[in-house]
Scaffold this active site. Structure first.
Site, PDB file in Angstrom:
ATOM      1  N   ILE A  27     -23.453  54.052 -36.128  1.00 48.36           N
ATOM      2  CA  ILE A  27     -22.577  54.840 -35.262  1.00 48.36           C
ATOM      3  C   ILE A  27     -21.262  55.201 -35.940  1.00 48.36           C
ATOM      4  O   ILE A  27     -20.447  55.910 -35.359  1.00 48.36           O
ATOM      5  CB  ILE A  27     -22.319  54.128 -33.911  1.00 48.36           C
ATOM      6  CG1 ILE A  27     -21.719  52.735 -34.118  1.00 48.36           C
ATOM      7  CG2 ILE A  27     -23.596  54.063 -33.103  1.00 48.36           C
ATOM      8  CD1 ILE A  27     -21.318  52.030 -32.838  1.00 48.36           C
ATOM      9  N   GLY A  28     -21.062  54.734 -37.169  1.00 48.28           N
ATOM     10  CA  GLY A  28     -19.839  55.102 -37.868  1.00 48.28           C
ATOM     11  C   GLY A  28     -19.741  54.478 -39.237  1.00 48.28           C
ATOM     12  O   GLY A  28     -20.477  53.542 -39.572  1.00 48.28           O
ATOM     13  N   GLY A  30     -16.578  53.280 -41.984  1.00 46.22           N
ATOM     14  CA  GLY A  30     -15.162  53.093 -42.230  1.00 46.22           C
ATOM     15  C   GLY A  30     -14.918  53.139 -43.719  1.00 46.22           C
ATOM     16  O   GLY A  30     -15.830  53.436 -44.496  1.00 46.22           O
ATOM     17  N   ALA A  31     -13.705  52.828 -44.119  1.00 47.76           N
ATOM     18  CA  ALA A  31     -13.369  52.851 -45.537  1.00 47.76           C
ATOM     19  C   ALA A  31     -14.194  51.838 -46.323  1.00 47.76           C
ATOM     20  O   ALA A  31     -14.589  52.099 -47.451  1.00 47.76           O
ATOM     21  CB  ALA A  31     -11.879  52.572 -45.711  1.00 47.76           C
ATOM     22  N   PHE A  32     -14.470  50.673 -45.746  1.00 47.61           N
ATOM     23  CA  PHE A  32     -15.199  49.627 -46.456  1.00 47.61           C
ATOM     24  C   PHE A  32     -16.398  49.107 -45.671  1.00 47.61           C
ATOM     25  O   PHE A  32     -16.914  48.049 -45.985  1.00 47.61           O
ATOM     26  CB  PHE A  32     -14.271  48.441 -46.740  1.00 47.61           C
ATOM     27  CG  PHE A  32     -13.105  48.797 -47.606  1.00 47.61           C
ATOM     28  CD1 PHE A  32     -13.274  49.075 -48.947  1.00 47.61           C
ATOM     29  CD2 PHE A  32     -11.831  48.874 -47.076  1.00 47.61           C
ATOM     30  CE1 PHE A  32     -12.206  49.411 -49.751  1.00 47.61           C
ATOM     31  CE2 PHE A  32     -10.750  49.205 -47.863  1.00 47.61           C
ATOM     32  CZ  PHE A  32     -10.935  49.474 -49.210  1.00 47.61           C
ATOM     33  N   VAL A  35     -20.808  50.810 -39.251  1.00 46.15           N
ATOM     34  CA  VAL A  35     -20.871  50.236 -37.917  1.00 46.15           C
ATOM     35  C   VAL A  35     -22.218  50.594 -37.304  1.00 46.15           C
ATOM     36  O   VAL A  35     -22.604  51.763 -37.297  1.00 46.15           O
ATOM     37  CB  VAL A  35     -19.718  50.747 -37.020  1.00 46.15           C
ATOM     38  CG1 VAL A  35     -19.774  50.086 -35.649  1.00 46.15           C
ATOM     39  CG2 VAL A  35     -18.370  50.482 -37.681  1.00 46.15           C
ATOM     40  N   LYS A  50     -19.613  45.722 -37.054  1.00 45.93           N
ATOM     41  CA  LYS A  50     -18.954  46.292 -38.230  1.00 45.93           C
ATOM     42  C   LYS A  50     -19.358  45.438 -39.419  1.00 45.93           C
ATOM     43  O   LYS A  50     -18.973  44.279 -39.521  1.00 45.93           O
ATOM     44  CB  LYS A  50     -17.438  46.288 -38.037  1.00 45.93           C
ATOM     45  CG  LYS A  50     -16.671  46.870 -39.209  1.00 45.93           C
ATOM     46  CD  LYS A  50     -15.171  46.899 -38.925  1.00 45.93           C
ATOM     47  CE  LYS A  50     -14.389  47.457 -40.077  1.00 45.93           C
ATOM     48  NZ  LYS A  50     -12.937  47.499 -39.798  1.00 45.93           N
ATOM     49  N   ASP A 152      -1.903  52.029 -39.479  1.00 41.17           N
ATOM     50  CA  ASP A 152      -2.891  53.079 -39.733  1.00 41.17           C
ATOM     51  C   ASP A 152      -3.196  53.850 -38.450  1.00 41.17           C
ATOM     52  O   ASP A 152      -4.348  54.124 -38.141  1.00 41.17           O
ATOM     53  CB  ASP A 152      -4.170  52.478 -40.322  1.00 41.17           C
ATOM     54  CG  ASP A 152      -5.054  53.515 -41.002  1.00 41.17           C
ATOM     55  OD1 ASP A 152      -4.553  54.615 -41.335  1.00 41.17           O
ATOM     56  OD2 ASP A 152      -6.250  53.234 -41.196  1.00 41.17           O
TER      57      ASP A 152
END
Length: 191
Positions: A27-28, A30-32, A35, A50, A152
């Site tokens: 579903i996603g 991130g930078a590292f 998810v 995550k 952020d």
């Protein structure tokens, strides 16, 4: 044995696979991390997992240059564990660690990012914009009151809890967050 990155007190008992069934649905990114959906085996509640890679080779699969450092992972987990519950901050339920990954089990927010909602609506009315600012300010006031700076804040890190137009907003991604030094020293790190 497990290559430990996190403090033992921050890790949930048992293993991720014992507690959750991981879906193939991503579903996603991130930078590292990526998810994916997961389901709590006892309650049946669907949550977000995550998955943060601790290895350089896996980072390439996630289209990133390098894995996060041990310090960043420790700080993110510690901060998320100490934040507590706030209606405008994504909850963390569990944290697990394996040789290759740290897995944070998070509240599932299904309404998309603030960026996507703005794209969908074209413009926000003054009323909607005021509500967005109120909710984000509430989350920040809560964090700052606990000595935490997010560092952020951007529309991509603000999610809608559901698809409803009046759904609560959730502040996410504490990867750059830091605790304010007790001596009040400035935080002079690049973000």
């Amino acid at each position: 044995g497990i290559s430990s990155t996190l403090n033992r007190s921050d890790v949930s008992p048992g293993t991720f696979r014992e507690a959750y069934a991981l879906s193939d649905t991503v579903i996603g990114h991130g930078a590292f991390a990526k998810v994916q959906l997961c389901t709590h085996r006892v309650t049946g509640e669907v949550r977000a997992a995550k998955l943060v890679s601790k290895r350089q080779g896996e980072a390439d699969v996630l289209h990133i240059r390098a894995s996060p450092t041990r310090q960043y992972l420790q700080a993110e987990v510690r901060i998320m564990r100490t934040v507590g519950t706030h209606p405008n901050i994504l909850d963390v339920f569990d944290v697990f660690e394996t040789r290759r990954k740290v897995v944070l089990v998070l509240e599932l927010a299904t309404g998309g990012t603030l960026t996507a909602r703005l794209r969908e609506l074209g413009v926000f009315t003054e009323s909607i914009a005021a509500d967005v600012v109120r909710q984000v300010a509430s989350a920040l006031e809560y964090l700052h009151g606990r000595g935490i700076v997010h560092r952020d804040i951007k529309p991509q890190n603000i999610l809608y809890a559901t698809e409803a137009l009046d759904a609560p907003l959730k502040l996410v991604d504490f990867g750059l967050a830091r605790e304010i030094p007790p001596d009040g020293a400035p935080m002079l790190t690049a973000c």
